[in-house]
Design a protein around this motif. Structure first.
Motif, PDB file in Angstrom:
ATOM      1  N   PRO A  12       0.826  -1.281   0.072  1.00  0.00           N
ATOM      2  CA  PRO A  12       0.181  -0.042  -0.138  1.00  0.00           C
ATOM      3  C   PRO A  12       0.824   1.304   0.041  1.00  0.00           C
ATOM      4  N   GLY A  13       0.211   2.286  -0.261  1.00  0.00           N
ATOM      5  CA  GLY A  13       0.937   3.646  -0.265  1.00  0.00           C
ATOM      6  C   GLY A  13       0.092   4.807  -1.102  1.00  0.00           C
ATOM      7  N   SER A  14       0.728   5.989  -0.930  1.00  0.00           N
ATOM      8  CA  SER A  14      -0.145   7.027  -1.361  1.00  0.00           C
ATOM      9  C   SER A  14       0.382   7.083  -2.902  1.00  0.00           C
ATOM     10  N   PHE A  15       1.759   6.810  -3.256  1.00  0.00           N
ATOM     11  CA  PHE A  15       2.208   6.706  -4.728  1.00  0.00           C
ATOM     12  C   PHE A  15       1.990   8.198  -5.245  1.00  0.00           C
ATOM     13  N   LEU A  41      -3.846   4.384  -1.998  1.00  0.00           N
ATOM     14  CA  LEU A  41      -4.621   5.235  -1.035  1.00  0.00           C
ATOM     15  C   LEU A  41      -5.581   6.097  -1.843  1.00  0.00           C
ATOM     16  N   LYS A  46      -7.717  13.552   2.065  1.00  0.00           N
ATOM     17  CA  LYS A  46      -6.145  13.742   1.915  1.00  0.00           C
ATOM     18  C   LYS A  46      -5.855  14.459   0.554  1.00  0.00           C
ATOM     19  N   PHE A  74      -7.692   1.534  -2.633  1.00  0.00           N
ATOM     20  CA  PHE A  74      -8.471   1.422  -1.570  1.00  0.00           C
ATOM     21  C   PHE A  74      -8.764   2.639  -0.770  1.00  0.00           C
ATOM     22  N   GLY A  76     -10.338   3.579   3.382  1.00  0.00           N
ATOM     23  CA  GLY A  76     -10.712   3.259   4.615  1.00  0.00           C
ATOM     24  C   GLY A  76      -9.475   2.475   5.164  1.00  0.00           C
ATOM     25  N   LEU A  77      -9.677   1.586   6.141  1.00  0.00           N
ATOM     26  CA  LEU A  77      -8.621   1.171   6.904  1.00  0.00           C
ATOM     27  C   LEU A  77      -7.886  -0.016   5.854  1.00  0.00           C
ATOM     28  N   LEU A  78      -6.524   0.151   5.924  1.00  0.00           N
ATOM     29  CA  LEU A  78      -5.687  -0.833   5.108  1.00  0.00           C
ATOM     30  C   LEU A  78      -6.136  -2.385   5.433  1.00  0.00           C
ATOM     31  N   ARG A  92       6.082  -3.121   3.078  1.00  0.00           N
ATOM     32  CA  ARG A  92       6.349  -1.738   3.031  1.00  0.00           C
ATOM     33  C   ARG A  92       7.864  -1.512   2.644  1.00  0.00           C
ATOM     34  N   TYR A 102       7.828   5.849  12.111  1.00  0.00           N
ATOM     35  CA  TYR A 102       6.453   5.890  11.386  1.00  0.00           C
ATOM     36  C   TYR A 102       5.949   4.485  10.903  1.00  0.00           C
ATOM     37  N   MET A 106       2.852   2.161  12.517  1.00  0.00           N
ATOM     38  CA  MET A 106       1.829   1.645  11.681  1.00  0.00           C
ATOM     39  C   MET A 106       1.556   0.130  11.858  1.00  0.00           C
ATOM     40  N   MET A 109       0.131  -0.822  14.963  1.00  0.00           N
ATOM     41  CA  MET A 109      -1.226  -0.498  15.149  1.00  0.00           C
ATOM     42  C   MET A 109      -2.053  -1.284  14.173  1.00  0.00           C
ATOM     43  N   ASN A 110      -1.549  -1.815  12.892  1.00  0.00           N
ATOM     44  CA  ASN A 110      -2.323  -2.655  11.891  1.00  0.00           C
ATOM     45  C   ASN A 110      -2.237  -4.260  12.786  1.00  0.00           C
TER      46      ASN A 110
END
Ligand code: PNS
Length: 167
Positions: A12-15, A41, A46, A74, A76-78, A92, A102, A106, A109-110
């Motif tokens: 996943p990422g913003s890319f 994402l 954002k 996607f 919502g939540l990853l 990642r 960071y 993450m 939390m995940n």
């Protein structure tokens, strides 16, 4: 969930935009996992430089031809997305030690949300360790050469974007 799905990895990422560092991670992941889903994402809250459609299109041009790679988006939540895809691995990239804090937060939390999903870190080639989407955009905006840091489709998008924004 069968064994094959369990070996699907989600990257996943913003890319925003994808760089050659991201592409390097995708290639490394495909050498390990039978299927890699690159997940962009799509967060309406954002602010991004490129729309999710543009980021998907740039990724498809740069990595869509790789064997066993799917490019998707996607919201919502990853971890919910990873579950929906019947995967259990998040990939990642880790470039430098400053990424670690960071990433560590993450990952934990995940893990708290879905304990059976593991985050696995891959290091890009060291020639990309200083490359980030934000620096690439800054350099491109100021007229610097970024062709050796991003895929050709991204270079074209950056040229178009910053040519448009010039007075
Ligand atoms: O490329 P980025 O911006 O470092 O990627 C961050 C990303 C997309 C992996 C992270 O923001 C994310 O997973 N967002 C989805 C919302 C979510 O699940 N948030 C909780 C993460 S602990």
């Amino acid at each position: 969930m069968d064994d094959k799905n369990q070996m699907t990895a989600v990257y996943p990422g913003s890319f925003d935009p994808p760089t050659l560092g991201h592409i390097d991670i995708i290639k490394r992941a495909t050498a390990i996992f039978p299927k890699v889903i690159v997940a962009v994402l799509k967060n309406p809250g954002k602010k991004t430089t490129f729309t999710s459609e543009e980021r998907l299109s740039m990724l498809r041009s740069a990595a869509g031809q790789e064997k066993n790679v799917e490019i998707d988006s996607f919201e919502g939540l990853l971890v919910d997305y990873v579950q929906k895809k019947n995967a259990r691995v998040i990939i990642r990239g880790l470039r430098v030690i400053s990424d670690f804090e960071y990433e560590f937060q993450m990952a934990l939390m995940n893990r708290k949300l879905y304990p059976h999903i593991e985050t696995i870190y891959l290091m890009p080639h060291e020639k990309y360790s200083y490359v980030s989407s934000s620096l690439v955009k800054e350099v491109a905006q100021l007229g610097g050469e970024v062709g050796c840091l991003v895929p050709p489709s991204v270079e074209a998008h950056l040229k178009l974007l910053f040519r448009k924004s010039k007075p």
